[in-house]
Design an enzyme around this catalytic site. Structure first.
Site, PDB file in Angstrom:
ATOM      1  N   ALA A  32      40.135  34.504  38.781  1.00 24.07           N
ATOM      2  CA  ALA A  32      39.046  35.385  38.324  1.00 24.07           C
ATOM      3  C   ALA A  32      38.193  34.605  37.332  1.00 24.07           C
ATOM      4  CB  ALA A  32      39.595  36.674  37.724  1.00 24.07           C
ATOM      5  N   HIS A  37      36.095  29.580  31.635  1.00 23.68           N
ATOM      6  CA  HIS A  37      36.966  28.639  32.363  1.00 23.68           C
ATOM      7  C   HIS A  37      36.195  27.355  32.697  1.00 23.68           C
ATOM      8  CE1 HIS A  37      39.098  32.489  33.590  1.00 23.68           C
ATOM      9  NE2 HIS A  37      40.078  31.766  33.104  1.00 23.68           N
ATOM     10  N   GLN A  61      54.849  36.691  33.295  1.00 24.71           N
ATOM     11  CA  GLN A  61      54.263  36.909  31.967  1.00 24.71           C
ATOM     12  C   GLN A  61      53.651  38.299  31.817  1.00 24.71           C
ATOM     13  OE1 GLN A  61      51.447  33.548  32.527  1.00 24.71           O
ATOM     14  NE2 GLN A  61      49.949  34.853  31.493  1.00 24.71           N
ATOM     15  N   ASP A 151      42.975  32.826  23.439  1.00 32.66           N
ATOM     16  CA  ASP A 151      44.425  33.056  23.404  1.00 32.66           C
ATOM     17  C   ASP A 151      45.039  32.070  22.408  1.00 32.66           C
ATOM     18  OD1 ASP A 151      44.831  35.069  25.653  1.00 32.66           O
ATOM     19  OD2 ASP A 151      43.713  33.517  26.688  1.00 32.66           O
ATOM     20  N   GLN A 154      48.834  31.833  22.183  1.00 30.52           N
ATOM     21  CA  GLN A 154      49.343  31.105  23.350  1.00 30.52           C
ATOM     22  C   GLN A 154      49.142  29.600  23.174  1.00 30.52           C
ATOM     23  OE1 GLN A 154      48.587  32.299  27.672  1.00 30.52           O
ATOM     24  NE2 GLN A 154      47.073  30.697  27.412  1.00 30.52           N
ATOM     25  N   SER A 186      36.479  37.076  29.397  1.00 30.86           N
ATOM     26  CA  SER A 186      37.828  37.313  29.889  1.00 30.86           C
ATOM     27  C   SER A 186      37.752  37.820  31.318  1.00 30.86           C
ATOM     28  CB  SER A 186      38.520  38.363  29.012  1.00 30.86           C
ATOM     29  OG  SER A 186      39.717  38.806  29.626  1.00 30.86           O
ATOM     30  N   ARG A 188      39.480  40.058  32.472  1.00 29.81           N
ATOM     31  CA  ARG A 188      39.645  41.512  32.407  1.00 29.81           C
ATOM     32  C   ARG A 188      38.324  42.245  32.184  1.00 29.81           C
ATOM     33  NH1 ARG A 188      45.308  42.344  31.557  1.00 29.81           N
ATOM     34  NH2 ARG A 188      46.287  40.381  31.014  1.00 29.81           N
TER      35      ARG A 188
END
Length: 281
Positions: A32, A37, A61, A151, A154, A186, A188
């Site tokens: 996505a 990215h 995860q 993140d 992370q 994101s 999302r």
């Protein structure tokens, strides 16, 4: 762009490049893809001879199985985006290729980093992240891997894993890529309804104001101020806001000189969970 879905074939191809002394930059993703990215891909391209991107929605995860089912999967569009920036290699394996018949997480000790923030709300999440990232590092064996600072927890956990498992590569954290209205990019975000998408930039606006307040007020006062702002918001529901030490990720009680701090936030926009953070001075 060369495409692989089998570990053995990718390893064979990359080993020939390494024999030719080519450097490899790696960007692990769950697909996505968006401009955030692609900014990681461009960072990798600037410093390496070959850039490898992986697309794999990692089941171990997700603490919420419904979230896994609903996670956007847009492989054809992702391939077009990667080709548009001249990515060299795509690795998009199946779940079976990665986990065979044992879809489970390895157990990790991240020196307590995993118990802060996201770890308090997402049981087993970072074991899942550690498992897939370590596996991908073993397959790709890159010189440098690139992760976004959205993140941030992370990112720190992956750095800790590399250090503790003595994995021979560098981890590079890249700046958060934002929409014009400030919302952190994101995968999302694509699931936000129009109403929630219009409300979501409030998150970054509040972070920026919190950063300003942190210059003169205590961490506790800033935290209470943020919680109050979200209580009044008609749509967005605050899950947590915390000011933490960048290195240990532990919540700050008292500001100390020469320490680096960051504010972290998680917010529900309807059923979509959004996270963000900002560096503090």
């Amino acid at each position: 762009m060369r495409k692989f879905d089998k570990k053995s074939e990718l390893k064979k191809y990359l080993s020939t490049l390494k024999n030719d002394k080519k450097t490899i930059g790696f960007v692990p993703t769950m697909g996505a893809l968006h401009q955030g990215h692609l900014s990681l891909v461009k960072n990798a391209q600037e410093k390496n001879d070959i850039t490898v991107v992986s697309i794999f929605v990692n089941p171990t995860q997700f603490d919420n199985k419904e979230d896994l089912v609903k996670y956007p999967k847009t492989l054809e569009n992702d391939i077009q985006l990667l080709e548009s920036v001249n990515c060299d290699v795509l690795f998009s394996p199946s779940v079976e290729e990665i986990y065979a018949e044992n879809i489970s997480s390895e157990r990790f000790d991240f020196d307590g980093l995993e118990h802060q923030m996201e770890g308090k709300f997402r049981d087993g999440h970072f074991d899942g992240v550690g498992t897939i990232v370590k596996t991908l590092f073993e397959i790709v064996a890159p010189d440098t891997a690139y992760f976004g600072k959205k993140d941030f927890q992370q990112l720190q956990i992956i750095k800790k894993m590399v250090e503790k498992h003595t994995i021979p590569l560098k981890i590079k954290g890249c700046d958060i890529f934002r929409e014009e209205d400030g919302l952190a990019m994101s995968s999302r975000n694509a699931r936000l309804t129009k109403e929630y998408r219009e409300a979501a930039p409030f998150i970054y606006k509040t972070l920026k104001k919190a950063k300003k307040k942190f210059g003169t007020k205590s961490a506790d006062k800033v935290t209470k101020w943020v919680e109050k702002k979200f209580k009044k918001h008609p749509l967005l529901e605050l899950e947590y806001f915390t000011i933490a030490n960048e290195k240990t990720l532990e919540t700050v009680n008292k500001k100390e000189p020469k320490q680096k701090y960051r504010a972290f936030i998680a917010v529900f926009a309807g059923e979509i969970r959004l996270i963000d953070n900002i560096r503090l001075k």
